[in-house]
Design an enzyme around this catalytic site. Structure first.
Site, PDB file in Angstrom:
ATOM      1  N   CYS A  87       0.844  -1.188   0.000  1.00  0.00           N
ATOM      2  CA  CYS A  87       0.000   0.000   0.000  1.00  0.00           C
ATOM      3  C   CYS A  87       0.889   1.251   0.000  1.00  0.00           C
ATOM      4  O   CYS A  87       2.001   1.239   0.534  1.00  0.00           O
ATOM      5  CB  CYS A  87      -0.914   0.012   1.224  1.00  0.00           C
ATOM      6  SG  CYS A  87      -2.089   1.396   1.223  1.00  0.00           S
ATOM      7  N   ASP A 126       0.398   3.779   1.714  1.00  0.00           N
ATOM      8  CA  ASP A 126       0.328   4.344   3.064  1.00  0.00           C
ATOM      9  C   ASP A 126       1.725   4.667   3.615  1.00  0.00           C
ATOM     10  O   ASP A 126       2.616   3.813   3.612  1.00  0.00           O
ATOM     11  CB  ASP A 126      -0.380   3.337   3.989  1.00  0.00           C
ATOM     12  CG  ASP A 126      -0.819   3.972   5.300  1.00  0.00           C
ATOM     13  OD1 ASP A 126       0.044   4.509   6.025  1.00  0.00           O
ATOM     14  OD2 ASP A 126      -2.020   3.926   5.606  1.00  0.00           O
ATOM     15  N   ARG A 136       2.778   4.883   6.440  1.00  0.00           N
ATOM     16  CA  ARG A 136       3.178   4.158   7.652  1.00  0.00           C
ATOM     17  C   ARG A 136       3.699   2.757   7.362  1.00  0.00           C
ATOM     18  O   ARG A 136       4.000   1.993   8.281  1.00  0.00           O
ATOM     19  CB  ARG A 136       1.981   4.094   8.616  1.00  0.00           C
ATOM     20  CG  ARG A 136       1.496   5.475   9.058  1.00  0.00           C
ATOM     21  CD  ARG A 136       0.122   5.400   9.667  1.00  0.00           C
ATOM     22  NE  ARG A 136      -0.876   4.947   8.698  1.00  0.00           N
ATOM     23  CZ  ARG A 136      -2.175   4.784   8.978  1.00  0.00           C
ATOM     24  NH1 ARG A 136      -2.621   5.019  10.191  1.00  0.00           N
ATOM     25  NH2 ARG A 136      -3.007   4.378   8.049  1.00  0.00           N
ATOM     26  N   HIS A 141      -2.074  -4.037   4.989  1.00  0.00           N
ATOM     27  CA  HIS A 141      -1.901  -3.608   6.383  1.00  0.00           C
ATOM     28  C   HIS A 141      -3.270  -3.404   7.016  1.00  0.00           C
ATOM     29  O   HIS A 141      -4.236  -3.057   6.323  1.00  0.00           O
ATOM     30  CB  HIS A 141      -1.059  -2.321   6.462  1.00  0.00           C
ATOM     31  CG  HIS A 141      -1.711  -1.119   5.867  1.00  0.00           C
ATOM     32  ND1 HIS A 141      -2.351  -0.166   6.634  1.00  0.00           N
ATOM     33  CD2 HIS A 141      -1.849  -0.715   4.585  1.00  0.00           C
ATOM     34  CE1 HIS A 141      -2.840   0.771   5.821  1.00  0.00           C
ATOM     35  NE2 HIS A 141      -2.548   0.460   4.579  1.00  0.00           N
ATOM     36  N   CYS A 200      -6.335  -0.251   6.734  1.00  0.00           N
ATOM     37  CA  CYS A 200      -6.061   0.362   5.426  1.00  0.00           C
ATOM     38  C   CYS A 200      -7.206   1.296   5.026  1.00  0.00           C
ATOM     39  O   CYS A 200      -8.362   0.888   4.927  1.00  0.00           O
ATOM     40  CB  CYS A 200      -5.875  -0.709   4.364  1.00  0.00           C
ATOM     41  SG  CYS A 200      -5.459  -0.034   2.738  1.00  0.00           S
TER      42      CYS A 200
HETATM   43 CO    CO Z   1      -3.541   1.154   2.961  1.00  0.00          CO
END
Ligand code: CO
Length: 209
Positions: free
Chosen positions: A46, A48, A50, A102, A105
């Site tokens: 992803c 993302d 993080r 994750h 999400c």
């Molecule tokens: Co995500």
């Protein structure tokens, strides 16, 4: 006149520090990377912020080939993702493709809502399809957090299957190339990465899913 914003100056300074740190470990850290790229792994994760791919698996430059998009989606019509998989499998000959989702999400969460997010809806539709496929099982859970938790895992499994069904991976297996596809999930709240045990290394395995 253009100038670099102060917050970006910090990033450039961080880079100088990083270069010095790496050169302190070995003086040829960068020169040895020039002209060679031989990673063993393709990471599909992803976007993302993080979930920083290299960092959470402790890999250095040159060791991990990476593709990231919202909610680690793999679809045959996505020329970007398909090109990455093709290059990784046919040119780099990676041994492993790791689809990493994750928990929590935002992309998966958005796909579970009856709400429009504009342009992004076309992308979320691909995750909505995963939700619809498993909706009965997911909606049985009374807690919304548990529903999202399960959907994040199911999305990884679904994308692992999508990787395996690409002609690129099918051809690699047909040609006896050693290639294993894995599904992992990352927990942002404790930093732990878990194998979902959806490992597939031959076309015959697909039917059991
Ligand atoms: Co995500």
């Amino acid at each position: 006149m253009s100038h670099t914003h102060d917050d970006l100056l910090q990033l450039l300074q961080n880079n100088k520090n990083w270069v010095n740190e790496k050169l302190g470990i070995r003086t040829d850290f960068f020169s040895r990377l020039k002209g060679i790229q031989t990673p063993q792994y393709l990471w599909i994760g992803c976007s993302d912020s993080r979930v920083p791919a290299n960092e959470i698996v402790g890999l250095e430059p040159g060791e991990l080939f990476v593709h990231r998009n919202i909610a680690n989606v793999v679809v045959a019509s996505d020329i970007n993702c398909m090109s990455v998989i093709q290059y990784a499998v046919e040119i780099l000959k990676v041994k492993h493709i790791i689809v990493t989702g994750h928990y929590g999400c935002g992309g998966v969460d958005a796909a579970m809502q009856n709400q429009s997010f504009g342009l992004m809806d076309a992308w979320l539709a691909k995750i909505k399809a995963v939700y619809q496929k498993h909706q009965q099982k997911v909606d049985q859970l009374p807690n919304p957090d548990d529903r999202l938790h399960l959907m994040c895992e199911l999305n990884v499994r679904e994308q692992v299957l999508n990787v395996c069904q690409t002609s690129i991976v099918q051809n690699a297996w047909k040609n006896q190339q050693s290639l294993t596809v894995h599904g992992w999930i990352f927990d942002i709240s404790d930093g732990v990465l878990v194998d979902l045990h959806t490992t597939i290394d031959e076309p015959g395995n697909l039917s059991q899913y």
